[in-house]
Design an enzyme around this catalytic site. Sequence first.
Site, short mmCIF file in Angstrom:
data_model
loop_
_atom_site.label_atom_id
_atom_site.label_comp_id
_atom_site.label_asym_id
_atom_site.label_seq_id
_atom_site.Cartn_x
_atom_site.Cartn_y
_atom_site.Cartn_z
N LYS A 109 29.85 -40.00 9.14
CA LYS A 109 31.22 -40.18 9.65
C LYS A 109 31.21 -40.84 11.03
O LYS A 109 31.96 -41.78 11.28
CB LYS A 109 31.93 -38.80 9.77
CG LYS A 109 31.99 -38.02 8.47
CD LYS A 109 32.79 -36.72 8.61
CE LYS A 109 32.18 -35.69 9.56
NZ LYS A 109 30.92 -35.09 9.07
N ARG A 117 38.82 -29.31 9.52
CA ARG A 117 37.72 -28.64 8.83
C ARG A 117 38.20 -27.43 8.05
O ARG A 117 37.40 -26.79 7.38
CB ARG A 117 36.69 -28.18 9.86
CG ARG A 117 35.59 -29.21 10.13
CD ARG A 117 34.75 -28.68 11.27
NE ARG A 117 33.36 -29.03 11.21
CZ ARG A 117 32.82 -30.03 11.89
NH1 ARG A 117 33.56 -30.82 12.62
NH2 ARG A 117 31.52 -30.24 11.83
N ARG A 144 17.62 -36.97 13.30
CA ARG A 144 18.39 -37.90 14.13
C ARG A 144 18.27 -37.60 15.62
O ARG A 144 18.10 -36.46 16.03
CB ARG A 144 19.85 -37.97 13.66
CG ARG A 144 20.65 -36.73 13.80
CD ARG A 144 22.02 -36.88 13.14
NE ARG A 144 22.83 -35.69 13.37
CZ ARG A 144 24.06 -35.53 12.89
NH1 ARG A 144 24.62 -36.45 12.14
NH2 ARG A 144 24.72 -34.42 13.15
N ARG A 156 20.54 -33.07 19.20
CA ARG A 156 21.52 -31.99 19.26
C ARG A 156 20.84 -30.67 18.93
O ARG A 156 20.06 -30.59 17.97
CB ARG A 156 22.64 -32.26 18.25
CG ARG A 156 23.60 -33.32 18.72
CD ARG A 156 24.61 -33.72 17.68
NE ARG A 156 25.20 -32.60 16.95
CZ ARG A 156 26.20 -32.74 16.08
NH1 ARG A 156 26.70 -33.93 15.85
NH2 ARG A 156 26.68 -31.70 15.44
N ARG A 205 25.88 -25.05 8.53
CA ARG A 205 26.96 -26.04 8.64
C ARG A 205 27.35 -26.58 7.26
O ARG A 205 28.53 -26.80 6.98
CB ARG A 205 26.54 -27.18 9.58
CG ARG A 205 26.49 -26.71 11.04
CD ARG A 205 25.64 -27.61 11.92
NE ARG A 205 26.17 -28.94 12.07
CZ ARG A 205 25.43 -29.99 12.45
NH1 ARG A 205 24.14 -29.85 12.72
NH2 ARG A 205 25.99 -31.16 12.58
P1 AMP Z 1 30.21 -32.09 14.60
O1 AMP Z 1 29.76 -32.94 15.74
O2 AMP Z 1 31.49 -32.59 13.98
O3 AMP Z 1 29.14 -31.85 13.57
O4 AMP Z 1 30.59 -30.66 15.22
C1 AMP Z 1 29.61 -29.85 15.84
C2 AMP Z 1 30.11 -28.40 15.90
O5 AMP Z 1 31.31 -28.34 16.68
C3 AMP Z 1 30.50 -27.79 14.55
O6 AMP Z 1 29.38 -27.26 13.86
C4 AMP Z 1 31.47 -26.70 15.01
O7 AMP Z 1 30.80 -25.59 15.56
C5 AMP Z 1 32.22 -27.40 16.13
N1 AMP Z 1 33.41 -28.15 15.64
C6 AMP Z 1 33.61 -29.50 15.65
N2 AMP Z 1 34.80 -29.83 15.13
C7 AMP Z 1 35.38 -28.67 14.78
C8 AMP Z 1 36.62 -28.34 14.17
N3 AMP Z 1 37.49 -29.28 13.78
N4 AMP Z 1 36.88 -27.02 13.96
C9 AMP Z 1 36.03 -26.05 14.33
N5 AMP Z 1 34.84 -26.29 14.89
C10 AMP Z 1 34.50 -27.58 15.12
#
Ligand code: AMP
Length: 219
Positions: free
Chosen positions: A13, A88, A127, A161, A172
């Site tokens: 994404k 989400r 990554r 990360r 996740r």
């Molecule tokens: P991402 O970079 O999108 O993989 O997000 C990393 C982490 O941030 C996720 O595993 C969640 O803990 C938190 N996170 C990001 N976006 C959301 C969202 N829309 N709702 C809840 N938690 C989020």
Amino acid sequence: MNIILLGPPGAGKGTQAKRLEAERGMIQISTGDLLRAMKKAGTPLGNQLAEVMNSGKLVSDELMAEILGARLDEPDIAKGVIFDGYPRTQAQAETLDGLLSARGTALDHVIEMAVDEEALVERITGRFTCAKCGEGYHDSFKQPATAGVCDVCGSTEFSRRPDDNAETVRTRLAVYRSETAPILPYYAAKGILSQIDGMAEIEDVTIAIEAILGETTPA
Ligand code: AMP
């Protein structure tokens, strides 16, 4: 035009959102990036966020609505937004509709990036990014041309990360299956959902997304 790129972690994404930003002048809103910036600040809230994110679980819908609402008050959203990592949950999907309609706009497309879960673990755990410019790399698929030097900005510092480890990735993915995938029918019912093959080559994924979005003049 506002779109959502929807898919599990590691579906690509962020990579595709950056390409659409460059090609179409749209704006990527990555809630993960917004949260990581807050986490970095080291405030009590930032520390709480770090705990949730490092476990692979979701931050509360209420807090996310506040964070996203504030971001959508920035004037650049008029260029069109690519939502990456939001919504989400079903509640977030409904919140997003409300936030956009309050700003006189709406969603045009939701693009599901379908991927093979087993391949995702390798994709994610390998990554890393340039610590200076954020260019993305991968241990197996995309090493810098000169080992240890960023192709884009020449920096020699890279970061990974903390939630990109195999155990957190499994959580996740499970959260995606139980909380996020069930919102797909909501968008299908609105007639704005399309699915593409997220396992294809990066360039071919971009072509598939462009085909859905059609011709638009970059802002
Ligand atoms: P991402 O970079 O999108 O993989 O997000 C990393 C982490 O941030 C996720 O595993 C969640 O803990 C938190 N996170 C990001 N976006 C959301 C969202 N829309 N709702 C809840 N938690 C989020």
